[in-house]
Write an enzyme that holds these catalytic residues in place. Structure first.
Site, PDB file in Angstrom:
ATOM      1  N   SER A   1       0.756  -1.220   0.010  1.00 51.59           N
ATOM      2  CA  SER A   1       0.152  -0.028   0.069  1.00 51.59           C
ATOM      3  C   SER A   1       1.012   1.207  -0.016  1.00 51.59           C
ATOM      4  CB  SER A   1      -0.824  -0.138   1.253  1.00 51.59           C
ATOM      5  OG  SER A   1      -1.682   1.106   1.174  1.00 51.59           O
TER       6      SER A   1
ATOM      7  N   HIS B   1      -7.343   1.252  -5.612  1.00 50.99           N
ATOM      8  CA  HIS B   1      -8.577   1.094  -4.720  1.00 50.99           C
ATOM      9  C   HIS B   1      -9.429   2.607  -4.695  1.00 50.99           C
ATOM     10  CE1 HIS B   1      -9.892   0.383  -0.275  1.00 50.99           C
ATOM     11  NE2 HIS B   1     -10.889   0.211  -0.977  1.00 50.99           N
TER      12      HIS B   1
ATOM     13  N   ASP C   1      -4.389   3.732  -2.813  1.00 59.37           N
ATOM     14  CA  ASP C   1      -5.620   4.279  -2.486  1.00 59.37           C
ATOM     15  C   ASP C   1      -5.952   5.765  -2.968  1.00 59.37           C
ATOM     16  OD1 ASP C   1      -4.478   2.438   0.420  1.00 59.37           O
ATOM     17  OD2 ASP C   1      -6.496   1.960  -0.518  1.00 59.37           O
TER      18      ASP C   1
ATOM     19  N   ASP D   1      -7.537  -6.181   2.642  1.00 63.69           N
ATOM     20  CA  ASP D   1      -7.157  -4.903   2.519  1.00 63.69           C
ATOM     21  C   ASP D   1      -7.433  -4.280   3.774  1.00 63.69           C
ATOM     22  OD1 ASP D   1      -7.493  -1.845   0.667  1.00 63.69           O
ATOM     23  OD2 ASP D   1      -6.224  -2.331   2.308  1.00 63.69           O
ATOM     24  N   GLY D   2      -6.261  -4.129   4.833  1.00 68.73           N
ATOM     25  CA  GLY D   2      -6.535  -3.664   6.122  1.00 68.73           C
ATOM     26  C   GLY D   2      -6.154  -4.658   7.142  1.00 68.73           C
TER      27      GLY D   2
ATOM     28  N   GLY E   1       0.479  -3.148   4.277  1.00 73.20           N
ATOM     29  CA  GLY E   1       0.849  -1.722   4.713  1.00 73.20           C
ATOM     30  C   GLY E   1       1.641  -1.662   6.009  1.00 73.20           C
ATOM     31  N   SER E   2       0.997  -0.551   6.807  1.00 76.40           N
ATOM     32  CA  SER E   2       1.793  -0.410   8.043  1.00 76.40           C
ATOM     33  C   SER E   2       1.917  -1.456   8.925  1.00 76.40           C
ATOM     34  CB  SER E   2       1.171   0.756   8.710  1.00 76.40           C
ATOM     35  OG  SER E   2      -0.144   0.449   9.114  1.00 76.40           O
TER      36      SER E   2
HETATM   37  C1  DX5 Z   1      -7.108   1.605   4.210  1.00 85.22           C
HETATM   38  C2  DX5 Z   1      -6.556   1.241   2.860  1.00 85.22           C
HETATM   39  C3  DX5 Z   1      -5.259   0.289   3.373  1.00 85.22           C
HETATM   40  C4  DX5 Z   1      -4.231   0.887   4.262  1.00 85.22           C
HETATM   41  C5  DX5 Z   1      -3.577  -0.713   4.649  1.00 85.22           C
HETATM   42  O1  DX5 Z   1      -8.537   2.363   3.868  1.00 85.22           O
HETATM   43  O2  DX5 Z   1      -7.283   0.933   2.148  1.00 85.22           O
HETATM   44  O3  DX5 Z   1      -4.613   0.144   2.130  1.00 85.22           O
HETATM   45  O4  DX5 Z   1      -3.501   1.466   3.680  1.00 85.22           O
HETATM   46  O5  DX5 Z   1      -2.690  -0.462   5.563  1.00 85.22           O
HETATM   47  P1  DX5 Z   1      -2.489  -1.085   6.834  1.00 85.22           P
HETATM   48  O6  DX5 Z   1      -1.927  -2.365   6.766  1.00 85.22           O
HETATM   49  O7  DX5 Z   1      -2.083  -0.138   8.065  1.00 85.22           O
HETATM   50  O8  DX5 Z   1      -4.123  -1.465   7.234  1.00 85.22           O
HETATM   51 ZN    ZN Z   2      -6.965   0.134   0.129  1.00 82.57          ZN
END
Ligand code: DX5
Ligand code: ZN
Length: 221
Positions: A8, A67, A35, A176-177, A198-199
């Site tokens: 992400s 997304h 995103d 996702d998430g 992501g994070s």
């Molecule tokens: C949230 C985003 C995700 C997010 C994922 O709306 O769609 O892509 O950046 O990051 P983490 O791993 O921190 O949930």
């Molecule tokens: Zn996303």
């Protein structure tokens, strides 16, 4: 089919995006998760359509996994230059006419993907089985990185997988998430094919990016 990675980019080093994207490209990662938020469907803004379009200049093999967390997402397709190779996720909850938006993505040669938020019954996907190449199951409430897993995410993933399997169609499932180091293993076991990292994983503090990508693939192969 081995699990695929979609880091992400909103979680990457935003001051060095070109380097971040070319690094992922050189590591052979399948997708770049981009995103896009309109500050209406979700109370946040990330990249504008010019940035989403510009990312392509840094991408050789990696595909855009866009997304769109926005109402009436088709308004943005031209400026994003949606085209062959892109996978584009639009939200079931954000489209007046989901069928026509998915058809519009297909007409541009891109891969249509339908995203559903945590409070949307998984069964709604049954109306779109012949119109998508993937479903995006939100495992957090859309809009922000760093959130905890939404309730019943694993059960919802298993339910989505059973619907897709029963259809006999080659539809991929993307999660996702909060796809963390622990959650990604359970998500793979419950049927996920594409992982938005992501994070909570590749952009966390545990490993440098190159090593994080290798570890992730070892967990979801
Ligand atoms: C949230 C985003 C995700 C997010 C994922 O709306 O769609 O892509 O950046 O990051 P983490 O791993 O921190 O949930
Ligand atoms: Zn996303």
């Amino acid at each position: 089919m081995a699990g695929m990675l979609s880091p992400s980019v909103m979680c990457a080093d935003l001051l060095h995006l070109y380097d971040e994207i070319t690094k992922l490209d050189s590591l052979g990662v399948e997708f770049l998760h981009i995103d896009f938020m309109d500050n209406k469907f979700v109370p946040n803004i990330t990249f504008d359509t010019n940035m989403v379009r510009s990312f392509k200049k840094a991408m050789k093999n990696i595909r855009r996994d866009i997304h769109i967390m926005a109402f009436e997402p088709q308004k943005y397709f031209d400026n994003m230059e949606i085209s062959a190779g892109d996978m584009v996720s639009v939200h079931y909850e954000a489209c007046e006419d989901v069928h026509s938006v998915l058809a519009e993505i297909r007409s541009r040669g891109a891969s249509p993907c339908l995203a559903i938020s945590p409070d949307t019954p998984v069964g709604v996907v049954k109306d779109f089985m012949s119109e998508v190449e993937a479903f995006l199951l939100m495992t957090v409430y859309p809009g922000f990185a760093g959130q905890p897993l939404a309730p019943k995410s694993m059960e919802r993933l298993a339910e989505l997988k059973s619907i897709v399997s029963a259809s006999g169609k080659d539809i991929k499932i993307e999660v996702d998430g909060n796809v963390s180091w622990d959650h990604c293993v359970e998500m793979r076991e419950n049927g996920a094919d594409i992982f938005v990292a992501g994070s909570s994983s590749v952009y966390g503090q545990k490993y440098p990016l190159e090593e994080a990508v290798k570890v992730f693939y070892s967990l979801v192969k």
